[in-house]
Design a protein around this motif. Structure first.
Motif, PDB file in Angstrom:
ATOM      1  N   LEU A 101      25.951  14.791 -22.540  1.00 42.75           N
ATOM      2  CA  LEU A 101      26.003  14.806 -21.073  1.00 42.75           C
ATOM      3  C   LEU A 101      26.090  16.240 -20.558  1.00 42.75           C
ATOM      4  CD1 LEU A 101      28.375  11.787 -20.347  1.00 42.75           C
ATOM      5  CD2 LEU A 101      25.912  11.898 -19.995  1.00 42.75           C
ATOM      6  N   VAL A 104      22.604  17.768 -20.824  1.00 42.18           N
ATOM      7  CA  VAL A 104      21.645  17.234 -19.853  1.00 42.18           C
ATOM      8  C   VAL A 104      21.951  17.731 -18.447  1.00 42.18           C
ATOM      9  CG1 VAL A 104      20.776  15.105 -18.791  1.00 42.18           C
ATOM     10  CG2 VAL A 104      21.169  15.183 -21.235  1.00 42.18           C
ATOM     11  N   ASN A 105      23.239  17.732 -18.086  1.00 45.71           N
ATOM     12  CA  ASN A 105      23.604  17.979 -16.684  1.00 45.71           C
ATOM     13  C   ASN A 105      24.276  19.320 -16.425  1.00 45.71           C
ATOM     14  OD1 ASN A 105      23.089  15.172 -15.454  1.00 45.71           O
ATOM     15  ND2 ASN A 105      24.299  14.739 -17.272  1.00 45.71           N
ATOM     16  N   GLY A 106      24.724  19.972 -17.492  1.00 47.91           N
ATOM     17  CA  GLY A 106      25.499  21.191 -17.277  1.00 47.91           C
ATOM     18  C   GLY A 106      26.971  20.844 -17.068  1.00 47.91           C
ATOM     19  N   ARG A 107      27.256  19.644 -16.582  1.00 47.04           N
ATOM     20  CA  ARG A 107      28.629  19.148 -16.412  1.00 47.04           C
ATOM     21  C   ARG A 107      28.649  17.682 -16.844  1.00 47.04           C
ATOM     22  NH1 ARG A 107      30.871  20.772 -10.555  1.00 47.04           N
ATOM     23  NH2 ARG A 107      32.624  19.540 -11.309  1.00 47.04           N
ATOM     24  N   SER A 108      29.835  17.178 -17.153  1.00 49.44           N
ATOM     25  CA  SER A 108      29.861  15.793 -17.618  1.00 49.44           C
ATOM     26  C   SER A 108      30.745  14.909 -16.737  1.00 49.44           C
ATOM     27  CB  SER A 108      30.358  15.736 -19.060  1.00 49.44           C
ATOM     28  OG  SER A 108      31.684  16.207 -19.111  1.00 49.44           O
TER      29      SER A 108
END
Lengths: 164, 330
Positions: A101, A104-108
């Protein structure tokens, strides 16, 4: 920048390695780069044969043994496909999921706000609808009218909140 | 305001939801999938749109034509119990048992990211009266693939960038957009080659920012791309070289006179003629009609248009395509 392999010499070779479709930035000193050239198996060389998990001990345990009690998905199958089987998988494979995650997003973390408001509103609307149906069945039309007005009010407030 | 800029063709949103308490489609048995399919279809009857249902038993060319418009996934259509409800001239699609139990897609002409999101949320609200969705406070909406976990909401804008394509500026834009967790991918693609300079600008982040923020980011990126494209078109109209003008007039000549034309060639030439028209180099052409035509020229779409004909071979499809283009240009 220090070499990723020996962690002592200055890195002078910088390249991107694709492991299981994931890009990894690698920085090596001259000596380690030469060793890699001699015995070319970059995944083994760096010890990351799996892209979706950290190499810490806990992750290794999850990789080898975890099974979801609801859908039966194993950690091996998850690593192979990258797909989860049910809601419970998010708890069972939490340690494996987190780094993916992040990648993919830089943050989860999920940003709460309008979505949560909307969820709780929907649950509230659903509850009042049930009460409305009960009131109609019991021919308590005064209560039914009150529930109907409350539902209208909630739908109105929900629509206002969902305006972007 | 850049919402009226012609480069932006469509805005689209995809909302993915799974029903709480059930395994995701890939882990669900046939009985479970059949039940989800039935329950979602019943629930969708409450939505005030005229839906038509498509599944793997539907007519193959209809499915191919919808797949080429990226409204359905033809590969998943092989699965039993996967189905699509298409409504309002294909502006609204509800996919059942695709990758997730429910995927609501709204596509609308022009730059209207907020409006498509609002429409999708309205449908979601109706469905939420019958279903509880898989959701956790930590991760947001739970989906089969981790790339959608969180907001489970992908915003897209379909945009035509012929002037930027001609100046080979797309790769730099793709790189820049990746920094903002967005991507710019070709709409018409065959293997590694893309045609027609039509691109999908798409959001990638689903965690760490709200849907509203993602929508705003995509809107702003689309505005920036549209402004750059418009600027490049102006430059093109002033500084087009003789070689470029020659290519454009050749494209125009071929489209006006060809009797047989392939899909790929048609897209490539139409894109050039639209650029010429938008730049004022060729006048009296309906850019809007030509742009719409780009989405109607695939083999399946043409077959669908002439499906009353008992047999339609490749040459006849090329002939019909060329005729359609000639009619649009005449």
């Amino acid at each position: 920048m220090l070499c990723d392999k020996c962690m002592s010499n200055e890195a002078c070779f910088h390249f991107t390695l694709i492991v299981n479709g994931e890009a990894k930035q690698v920085n090596l000193c001259e000596s380690c780069a030469y060793k890699l050239r001699e015995n070319y198996a970059p995944e083994d060389f760096f010890g990351f044969t799996e892209s979706t998990a950290d190499s810490d001990e806990h992750s290794q345990n999850q990789k080898s043994g975890a099974v979801c009690g609801v859908c039966g998905l194993t950690s091996e199958k998850y690593i192979e496909t990258g797909l989860l089987g049910c809601e419970n998988c998010y708890e069972v494979f939490d340690e494996l999921i987190e780094p993916v995650l992040l990648k993919v997003n830089g943050r989860s973390d999920y940003i709460t706000g309008d979505e949560l408001t909307s969820i709780s509103l929907l649950a509230e609307i659903k509850g009042f609808r049930k009460k409305l149906n009960c009131a109609i069945e019991n021919e308590d039309f005064e209560a039914a009218a009150k529930f109907r007005d409350k539902i209208k009010e909630l739908i109105h407030s929900s629509a206002e909140k969902s305006n972007v | 305001m850049c919402s009226d800029f012609s480069p932006v063709l469509f805005s689209q949103v995809e909302l993915r939801r799974n029903i709480s308490g059930l395994c995701f489609p890939s882990a669900l048995d046939d009985t479970g999938k059949a039940e989800v399919n039935e329950r979602v279809r019943v629930s969708c009857t409450k939505i005030a749109r005229n839906f038509s249902y498509f599944d793997k038993n539907s007519e193959r060319n209809t499915l191919s034509s919808l797949s080429e418009l990226k409204l359905i996934d033809s590969a998943i259509m092989k699965n039993d119990y996967t189905g699509y409800l298409l409504g309002d001239n294909n502006n609204c699609v509800i996919a059942i048992n695709e990758e997730d139990h429910i995927k609501i897609t709204i596509r609308q002409k022009g730059l209207s990211v907020q409006d498509v999101y609002k429409q999708a949320k309205e449908i979601e609200k109706i469905l939420a009266e019958d279903f509880s969705f898989a959701f956790s406070e930590r991760r947001g909406y739970l989906t089969e693939s981790l790339k959608n976990t969180g907001n489970a909401c992908i915003f897209s804008v379909i945009i035509h960038l012929p002037a930027m394509g001609a100046k080979r500026m797309i790769a730099a834009q793709q790189e820049a957009l990746s920094l903002f967790q967005s991507e710019l991918v070709p709409f018409f693609k065959e293997g590694k080659t893309d045609y027609g300079n039509v691109y999908i600008l798409r959001s990638k982040a689903n965690l760490g920012e709200s849907t509203q923020k993602t929508a705003s980011k995509i809107y702003r990126s689309a505005c920036d791309l549209a402004a750059s494209e418009k600027y490049q078109r102006e430059i093109f109209s002033l500084n087009a070289s003789l070689v470029q003008l020659d290519a454009i007039y050749r494209a125009y000549g071929i489209l006006k006179n060809a009797r047989l034309i392939s899909y790929e060639e048609a897209l490539k030439l139409l894109s050039a003629v639209i650029l010429a028209s938008e730049s004022g180099i060729i006048e009296n052409i309906s850019t809007k009609a030509l742009t719409e035509l780009m989405f109607k020229l695939s083999p399946a779409a043409i077959y669908e248009m002439y499906k009353d004909n008992s047999y339609f071979d490749r040459a006849q499809i090329s002939y019909a395509r060329a005729a359609l283009i000639r009619n649009s240009l005449s």
